[in-house]
Design a protein around this motif. Sequence first.
Motif, PDB file in Angstrom:
ATOM      1  N   ARG A  53      -5.019  48.665  33.237  1.00 22.60           N
ATOM      2  CA  ARG A  53      -4.396  49.687  32.384  1.00 22.60           C
ATOM      3  C   ARG A  53      -5.330  50.034  31.221  1.00 22.60           C
TER       4      ARG A  53
ATOM      5  N   LYS B 149     -12.680  41.661  35.912  1.00 28.70           N
ATOM      6  CA  LYS B 149     -11.334  41.446  36.444  1.00 28.70           C
ATOM      7  C   LYS B 149     -10.598  40.458  35.554  1.00 28.70           C
ATOM      8  N   GLY B 150     -10.317  40.910  34.343  1.00 26.24           N
ATOM      9  CA  GLY B 150      -9.632  40.087  33.358  1.00 26.24           C
ATOM     10  C   GLY B 150      -9.681  40.783  32.012  1.00 26.24           C
TER      11      GLY B 150
ATOM     12  N   LYS C  49       3.743  45.625  38.615  1.00 25.37           N
ATOM     13  CA  LYS C  49       2.617  44.871  39.170  1.00 25.37           C
ATOM     14  C   LYS C  49       1.285  45.300  38.563  1.00 25.37           C
ATOM     15  N   GLU C  50       1.337  46.280  37.693  1.00 28.64           N
ATOM     16  CA  GLU C  50       0.109  46.803  37.105  1.00 28.64           C
ATOM     17  C   GLU C  50      -0.504  45.764  36.179  1.00 28.64           C
ATOM     18  N   GLN C  51      -1.796  45.520  36.330  1.00 26.41           N
ATOM     19  CA  GLN C  51      -2.468  44.498  35.542  1.00 26.41           C
ATOM     20  C   GLN C  51      -2.990  45.094  34.246  1.00 26.41           C
ATOM     21  N   GLU C  52      -2.917  44.305  33.182  1.00 25.34           N
ATOM     22  CA  GLU C  52      -3.252  44.800  31.852  1.00 25.34           C
ATOM     23  C   GLU C  52      -4.719  45.225  31.757  1.00 25.34           C
TER      24      GLU C  52
END
Length: 344
Positions: free
Chosen positions: A174, A133-134, A168-171
């Motif tokens: 994606r 998660k990052g 709001k999509e997190q990189e």
Amino acid sequence: MTTPPTPFRKGLRVESVTLVHTSGEMDTYAFNTAGLSVLSGVRNSSKTTTLKAIDYCLGNRDSPTEALKAAVADEYVEVSIELTLDGTPTEIRRSLQYGRQNKVVLDGDEFPVGEFSDRILHKLGWPILTIPKGIQATTATELTPLTFRSVLRHIYRNEDSWTQFADKEQEFLRRAVISYLLGFAPTRYSNHDFELAAAQRRLAQAQAAEREVHDSTDRAVAAVCENLHLPTPRSEQQVNSIRTDLRAELDAVVRQRSQLTSEVEQLVAGRRQEGDAGAVSHGYDATLSQQYEQATQNLTSTAETVAGLEQVLTAHMQSHNTVRAEIARMERLLVPHQATFAVL
């Protein structure tokens, strides 16, 4: 005349959508199985409702009112889709009735909607992955599932996607979906780097805890020794040596107490005999009272000494047990980390 075989259709393809009215009537929309299907029609001809029904059947966890709008949720009691998964016919049904809204029926098998992602991925033969998660695996603190809905959301875009989801999509998500669609996500997200970084963080925490335990133990032992006027031990051997000395001193005091008690009892017995013989024998030993008083004082002093030594021994035993418990706890903390690095 021979009917030509149906060509193999890889992936997930929707064949039809069915909406069941509260009256039991059904509205069915079939798609062209030969190629691309395009929904067209005048306003309010159920184009958006059809797409939302497909999305709802594919694991949408919102309520029917949120997913299909209130008018549709009130009008229908069930929605279903017929599709093929790598050429295999499959049916997915979702109930809109209260109490069964969080259920999915896949080929007659009902289960909670939270399990839909793993089941549909398994049927498709797609890998089931967890991703850090990052963006950087070494700095991420947790893993999160890469769900079927995450992949679908990047393929299927409705009008709300551009206003409610795109910004709001997190990189990290994606990148994971792109890797998934390109086919190299299983290799990229083996999570070895994440597990190594997590193990290093746990080791650092354990080492910090070990240092804190050692410091607190040293302070506790020093405080106990200072209160008892004992030399501060630096090892378990020194603790055992002091314990042996205290035990020997306590045993000596106990023996002295027993001896004094025996002497007092002898004096008391002798005085009683002299008292009984007073009517016959003449004379009186005036030193007996003084001897008795002195023996009583010695006995009292000895009892106080024994009590004090017992308190000293009790405090020493408590501190000794505390030190041993801390040593044992640190050994338990170190073993899992040694095992972790042995695996790595």
